[in-house]
Structures are given as structure tokens and as C-alpha cells.
Design a protein around this motif. Structure first.
Motif, PDB file in Angstrom:
ATOM      1  N   ALA A 165      57.882  86.975  43.640  1.00 15.77           N
ATOM      2  CA  ALA A 165      57.446  88.064  42.761  1.00 15.77           C
ATOM      3  C   ALA A 165      58.498  89.172  42.726  1.00 15.77           C
ATOM      4  O   ALA A 165      59.334  89.285  43.622  1.00 15.77           O
ATOM      5  CB  ALA A 165      56.122  88.638  43.278  1.00 15.77           C
ATOM      6  N   ARG A 166      58.433  90.005  41.691  1.00 15.33           N
ATOM      7  CA  ARG A 166      59.260  91.213  41.657  1.00 15.33           C
ATOM      8  C   ARG A 166      58.606  92.252  42.572  1.00 15.33           C
ATOM      9  O   ARG A 166      57.376  92.439  42.521  1.00 15.33           O
ATOM     10  CB  ARG A 166      59.336  91.739  40.233  1.00 15.33           C
ATOM     11  N   MET A 167      59.440  92.918  43.387  1.00 16.38           N
ATOM     12  CA  MET A 167      58.877  93.861  44.368  1.00 16.38           C
ATOM     13  C   MET A 167      59.452  95.253  44.181  1.00 16.38           C
ATOM     14  O   MET A 167      60.669  95.437  44.185  1.00 16.38           O
ATOM     15  CB  MET A 167      59.199  93.396  45.792  1.00 16.38           C
ATOM     16  N   ILE A 168      58.533  96.226  44.031  1.00 18.32           N
ATOM     17  CA  ILE A 168      58.900  97.642  44.021  1.00 18.32           C
ATOM     18  C   ILE A 168      58.286  98.229  45.283  1.00 18.32           C
ATOM     19  O   ILE A 168      57.156  97.883  45.639  1.00 18.32           O
ATOM     20  CB  ILE A 168      58.313  98.357  42.778  1.00 18.32           C
ATOM     21  N   GLY A 169      59.037  99.083  45.990  1.00 14.82           N
ATOM     22  CA  GLY A 169      58.496  99.655  47.226  1.00 14.82           C
ATOM     23  C   GLY A 169      58.691 101.148  47.300  1.00 14.82           C
ATOM     24  O   GLY A 169      59.622 101.693  46.704  1.00 14.82           O
ATOM     25  N   ALA A 180      66.809  96.822  50.489  1.00 14.13           N
ATOM     26  CA  ALA A 180      67.507  96.032  49.467  1.00 14.13           C
ATOM     27  C   ALA A 180      68.080  94.757  50.094  1.00 14.13           C
ATOM     28  O   ALA A 180      67.950  93.665  49.537  1.00 14.13           O
ATOM     29  CB  ALA A 180      68.621  96.862  48.837  1.00 14.13           C
ATOM     30  N   GLU A 181      68.649  94.900  51.302  1.00 14.64           N
ATOM     31  CA  GLU A 181      69.167  93.728  52.023  1.00 14.64           C
ATOM     32  C   GLU A 181      68.076  92.694  52.276  1.00 14.64           C
ATOM     33  O   GLU A 181      68.305  91.497  52.241  1.00 14.64           O
ATOM     34  CB  GLU A 181      69.672  94.144  53.409  1.00 14.64           C
ATOM     35  N   ARG A 182      66.867  93.198  52.531  1.00 16.32           N
ATOM     36  CA  ARG A 182      65.750  92.281  52.846  1.00 16.32           C
ATOM     37  C   ARG A 182      65.147  91.643  51.601  1.00 16.32           C
ATOM     38  O   ARG A 182      64.325  90.738  51.699  1.00 16.32           O
ATOM     39  CB  ARG A 182      64.640  93.042  53.588  1.00 16.32           C
ATOM     40  N   GLY A 183      65.524  92.157  50.415  1.00 15.08           N
ATOM     41  CA  GLY A 183      65.050  91.497  49.193  1.00 15.08           C
ATOM     42  C   GLY A 183      64.174  92.342  48.283  1.00 15.08           C
ATOM     43  O   GLY A 183      63.721  91.855  47.246  1.00 15.08           O
ATOM     44  N   LEU A 184      63.942  93.626  48.667  1.00 15.33           N
ATOM     45  CA  LEU A 184      63.160  94.498  47.774  1.00 15.33           C
ATOM     46  C   LEU A 184      63.994  94.781  46.519  1.00 15.33           C
ATOM     47  O   LEU A 184      65.178  95.076  46.621  1.00 15.33           O
ATOM     48  CB  LEU A 184      62.830  95.810  48.489  1.00 15.33           C
ATOM     49  N   HIS A 185      63.380  94.682  45.355  1.00 14.15           N
ATOM     50  CA  HIS A 185      64.152  94.845  44.119  1.00 14.15           C
ATOM     51  C   HIS A 185      64.395  96.306  43.768  1.00 14.15           C
ATOM     52  O   HIS A 185      65.498  96.676  43.386  1.00 14.15           O
ATOM     53  CB  HIS A 185      63.435  94.120  42.964  1.00 14.15           C
ATOM     54  N   GLU A 186      63.364  97.150  43.872  1.00 10.77           N
ATOM     55  CA  GLU A 186      63.536  98.572  43.555  1.00 10.77           C
ATOM     56  C   GLU A 186      62.798  99.416  44.586  1.00 10.77           C
ATOM     57  O   GLU A 186      61.645  99.128  44.905  1.00 10.77           O
ATOM     58  CB  GLU A 186      62.971  98.899  42.157  1.00 10.77           C
ATOM     59  N   ALA A 187      63.484 100.451  45.095  1.00  7.18           N
ATOM     60  CA  ALA A 187      62.859 101.342  46.075  1.00  7.18           C
ATOM     61  C   ALA A 187      62.699 102.727  45.468  1.00  7.18           C
ATOM     62  O   ALA A 187      63.571 103.206  44.742  1.00  7.18           O
ATOM     63  CB  ALA A 187      63.719 101.422  47.334  1.00  7.18           C
ATOM     64  N   GLU A 198      57.690 106.880  38.347  1.00 12.10           N
ATOM     65  CA  GLU A 198      58.798 105.929  38.550  1.00 12.10           C
ATOM     66  C   GLU A 198      58.333 104.479  38.360  1.00 12.10           C
ATOM     67  O   GLU A 198      59.022 103.651  37.762  1.00 12.10           O
ATOM     68  CB  GLU A 198      59.354 106.070  39.984  1.00 12.10           C
ATOM     69  N   VAL A 199      57.132 104.179  38.887  1.00 15.21           N
ATOM     70  CA  VAL A 199      56.611 102.811  38.750  1.00 15.21           C
ATOM     71  C   VAL A 199      56.445 102.479  37.266  1.00 15.21           C
ATOM     72  O   VAL A 199      56.845 101.401  36.798  1.00 15.21           O
ATOM     73  CB  VAL A 199      55.256 102.646  39.488  1.00 15.21           C
ATOM     74  N   MET A 200      55.907 103.438  36.499  1.00 16.54           N
ATOM     75  CA  MET A 200      55.691 103.185  35.069  1.00 16.54           C
ATOM     76  C   MET A 200      57.040 103.042  34.353  1.00 16.54           C
ATOM     77  O   MET A 200      57.220 102.192  33.493  1.00 16.54           O
ATOM     78  CB  MET A 200      54.844 104.297  34.437  1.00 16.54           C
ATOM     79  N   ARG A 201      58.019 103.856  34.769  1.00 15.33           N
ATOM     80  CA  ARG A 201      59.341 103.756  34.140  1.00 15.33           C
ATOM     81  C   ARG A 201      59.968 102.386  34.438  1.00 15.33           C
ATOM     82  O   ARG A 201      60.471 101.701  33.540  1.00 15.33           O
ATOM     83  CB  ARG A 201      60.260 104.879  34.668  1.00 15.33           C
ATOM     84  N   LEU A 202      59.892 101.974  35.703  1.00 15.16           N
ATOM     85  CA  LEU A 202      60.522 100.703  36.100  1.00 15.16           C
ATOM     86  C   LEU A 202      59.856  99.495  35.452  1.00 15.16           C
ATOM     87  O   LEU A 202      60.452  98.423  35.341  1.00 15.16           O
ATOM     88  CB  LEU A 202      60.474 100.549  37.633  1.00 15.16           C
ATOM     89  N   THR A 203      58.603  99.662  35.046  1.00 16.88           N
ATOM     90  CA  THR A 203      57.881  98.520  34.460  1.00 16.88           C
ATOM     91  C   THR A 203      57.715  98.684  32.941  1.00 16.88           C
ATOM     92  O   THR A 203      56.840  98.048  32.337  1.00 16.88           O
ATOM     93  CB  THR A 203      56.487  98.358  35.120  1.00 16.88           C
ATOM     94  N   GLY A 204      58.532  99.548  32.356  1.00 18.29           N
ATOM     95  CA  GLY A 204      58.472  99.731  30.899  1.00 18.29           C
ATOM     96  C   GLY A 204      57.109 100.206  30.433  1.00 18.29           C
ATOM     97  O   GLY A 204      56.648  99.839  29.347  1.00 18.29           O
ATOM     98  N   GLY A 205      56.444 101.013  31.275  1.00 16.40           N
ATOM     99  CA  GLY A 205      55.153 101.588  30.906  1.00 16.40           C
ATOM    100  C   GLY A 205      53.966 100.645  31.094  1.00 16.40           C
ATOM    101  O   GLY A 205      52.825 101.017  30.805  1.00 16.40           O
TER     102      GLY A 205
END
Ligand SMILES: NC(=O)c1ccc[n+]([C@@H]2O[C@H](COP(=O)([O-])OP(=O)(O)OC[C@H]3O[C@@H](n4cnc5c(N)ncnc54)[C@H](OP(=O)(O)O)[C@@H]3O)[C@@H](O)[C@H]2O)c1
Length: 338
Positions: A165-169, A180-187, A198-205
Motif C-alpha cells: 500500500a501507499r503509506m503516509i505517516g 523513508a529508508e524503512r519504506g514510508l512514502h510521505e512523512a 497535508e494529507v488532503m494535498r498529498l492525496t489530491g483532495g
């Protein structure tokens, strides 16, 4: 036997060492010579008087250990004796010796140290239940992992990566490079950024399909708002109570007063789901939990379960271990070594 006890409600100075006779395993119990014991945020909530499952003091907390079985009860399988194991303890883990039912014990994978073994049970089981069992996360979905740099957070990153899955943290900024090294896509640095925005921005709303939220109160409302249609909110702690300025148990009441009230009609119309997780209340479902644990331990062999021990402390310094976690210094797991 030596145990680190919480002597009463208060700060890390309420942790003390006490000695007593070694316990004798009864019935189906095995006795473990503990080489490492996991520290969990719940232990801190307990010491602060914010954890209803621990209401009497002195209390020996601790949900997980790794060690060697040195004795078995009369009804336990004698083949456990001498084996390296990880075990789930329903308290009593902050010790150099503990007895647990054999059903709560698993062979420690030989590629792991005892410290790494003790870092697995609670964090990975909680993350597994949240993401796989109840969260039904799939490869085409996005998950928001709050507190991604903590013990449960890093376990969730391993599981999310395994699922694909895509992961935002969310986490403090100094943990982002490691995540990021461990595989998280966006922090997202929740301390300086408006994380829902930020979550809404990263997911195009659109929002995300799954949120793992251990904070409680108003935070759950915010997490609910960033769910996309078909999304699920997994709630699993009230850690936000720690930051409350209210005194004593009022901290919890303050959180309850601000928590969301979920109404079935809007849930239905928005195609959303909400659920709760409390591993500490699953000891009556041993078979289920064993199945999840076996899948996780298979993940160690397969290489995608990578427990990360940030720091170990001597059992006698359990108070310092608590202060380290409370001070937000940890990335991953903190472990006590008797
Ligand atoms: N329901 C269950 O079955 C279950 C099982 C296991 C854990 N949990 C819950 O999951 C959460 C994570 O547990 P964990 O043991 O892995 O702990 P953890 O995440 O390692 O806890 C420490 C981290 O929490 C973050 N944090 C956020 N707000 C904080 C505050 N007010 N005070 C101190 N730290 C804060 C800090 O990271 P940043 O620097 O990024 O802020 C800190 O490094 C806890 O809330 C715990 O109660 C629930």
C-alpha cells in the motif's frame, strides 16, 4: 527474581526495583528467564494513572518478553524447556523471571537477538490487527500511520510495505529520513504542519482508505475527516491524554468530551467504517492471536518483519526508559535488559 515495579501514580521516579522469590510455573505455564522485555506506551499511561487496566499499585507492568524457558508446569509440554522464546505476558514482563501459559509463548526466530524478539509481539500484533485483520488494507489503497516513528508505527510501516500500500505517516521531523529508508512514502511533521491539510494535498483532495490513530479525542475527529469513501478509522489508544494540561484522571475526561460520536446514518451515506483495537483485551482469543503471531514470525523468516530496537536500558533503569519514550527520543522500540 527481580522486578521493576511502578510504586504509585507519578513520574519516572515512581519506578523501583524489588526482589522476591522465583515464581514456580503452575499447570500449563512455562517459566522464562527474561533476556529482554519490551517497553510500551501503555506502561507510561499506567504509571500516570491513565490506564484503567492498571488500577492498583505497586504494579509490575510489561506485556512481552524474550528469553529462555528454564522450567515448565506439570501440565505444560516439557519440550519447551531450554528453548529460546518470545512470550506475551499479561503484565509482569518487567522482570528477570516470569511465568506464562504455554499458549502465549512462541519459538524465537534464531536470526533475532533477544532484544529484537522482545520488540515484536505487541507492536506487530497491534499493527497486524489494525491493518490486516480489521483494516483489510490492500495494495491499491493509501494508509495514514500516525506516530509512524514509534514502536507500533515502524511495525505498521513493515506491514504496509509488505501489503504494497501507499503509506503516509506523521512523526517529528528528525525521524523522517529513517522512515523513508524503512519504506514510508510521505512523512508529515505534525508539530509544524497542518497534518489533515497535508494529507488532503498529498492525496489530491481524496483522502485515505485507512487511518491508524492512537491519540483519541479531537484527533479521532480529524482522522475521520481525511477518510476517502470506503475508508476505515482504526482507534487504538488515548495517548493524547498525556499532553493534556488537566490534572489526574480529568485528562481522560477531557479527551472523552472531545471525542467523536459516530452516527450510523452518516457512516452509511459516506461509506465509512470505524473500529477499535485493544490487544490487552484479547487474551480470551488465544487461537486467533496465535494465528496472527505465526504469520508475523513467518515474516521474520521471509525478511519483511524487521524489528528495530532503538535503545536498551538495564531493568534497574526502567524509569529512564520511560523518560526516554516520553521525551519522544525513540525511533522504534525501547527494551529493558535484566
Ligand atoms: N490498543 C492496543 O492494543 C495497543 C497496542 C500497542 C500500542 N498501542 C498504542 O499505540 C501507541 C504507540 O505505542 P508504542 O508503544 O509504539 O509507543 P511509541 O509510539 O514508541 O511512543 C513514543 C512516541 O510517541 C510520539 N508521541 C506523540 N505524542 C506524544 C506525547 N504526548 N508524549 C510522548 N510521545 C508522544 C513520539 O513520537 P514523535 O517524536 O514522532 O512525536 C514518541 O517518540 C500508544 O498510544 C499505545 O498506547 C495500543
Amino acid at each position: 527474581m527481580r522486578q521493576a515495579v511502578i510504586t504509585g501514580v507519578g513520574g519516572p521516579e515512581r519506578m523501583a526495583l524489588r526482589e522476591g522469590p522465583d515464581p514456580t510455573p503452575r499447570g500449563r505455564e512455562v517459566r522464562i528467564q527474561v533476556r529482554a522485555a519490551g517497553v510500551n506506551f501503555a506502561d507510561i499511561l499506567a504509571r500516570k494513572g491513565l490506564y484503567p487496566d492498571v488500577s492498583r499499585f505497586p504494579a509490575v507492568v510489561g506485556y512481552e518478553v524474550s528469553g529462555v524457558v528454564d522450567a515448565v508446569g506439570p501440565e505444560a509440554d516439557p519440550r519447551w524447556e531450554g528453548r529460546d522464546v518470545v512470550g506475551l505476558t499479561h503484565f509482569g514482563g518487567y522482570a528477570d523471571t516470569v511465568c506464562v501459559p504455554q499458549e502465549q509463548v512462541f519459538e524465537k526466530p534464531s536470526r533475532l537477538s533477544h532484544a529484537e524478539g522482545a520488540a515484536i509481539p505487541v507492536t506487530y500484533l497491534a499493527a497486524w490487527q489494525l491493518m490486516v485483520v480489521m483494516g483489510s488494507l490492500s495494495a491499491d489503497e493509501t494508509v495514514l500511520i500516525h506516530n509512524a516513528g514509534g514502536g507500533v508505527g515502524l511495525a505498521a510501516v513493515d506491514i504496509g510495505r509488505h501489503v504494497g500500500a501507499r503509506m503516509i505517516g506523521t512523526a517529528s521531523a528528525r525521524k523522517h529520513a529513517f522512515l523513508a529508508e524503512r519504506g514510508l512514502h510521505e512523512a508529515i511533521d505534525y508539530t509544524t504542519q497542518d497534518w489533515p491539510q497535508e494529507v488532503m494535498r498529498l492525496t489530491g483532495g481524496r483522502g485515505v482508505e485507512l487511518v491508524l490513530d492512537p491519540f483519541g479525542g479531537r484527533h479521532w475527529k480529524q482522522s475521520y475527516r481525511v477518510l476517502r469513501a470506503s475508508g476505515r478509522l482504526g482507534m487504538f489508544s488515548v495517548a493524547g491524554s498525556v499532553s493534556s494540561r488537566l490534572p489526574g484522571k480529568l485528562k481522560l475526561l477531557g479527551l472523552v468530551a472531545r471525542q467523536p460520536l459516530f452516527n450510523p446514518i452518516p457512516l452509511m451515506n459516506r461509506n465509512l467504517g470505524v473500529f477499535g483495537v485493544n490487544l490487552g483485551h484479547l487474551f480470551t482469543e488465544g487461537e486467533k492471536v496465535r494465528g496472527w503471531a505465526n504469520a508475523i514470525l513467518q515474516g521474520v523468516d521471509d525478511g519483511w518483519v524487521r524489528p528495530h530496537v532503538d535503545r536498551t536500558f538495564p531493568l534497574a533503569d526502567a524509569g529512564a526508559a520511560h523518560a526516554y519514550l516520553e521525551g519522544r527520543h525513540n525511533t522504534g522500540k525501547v527494551v529493558l535488559v535484566p
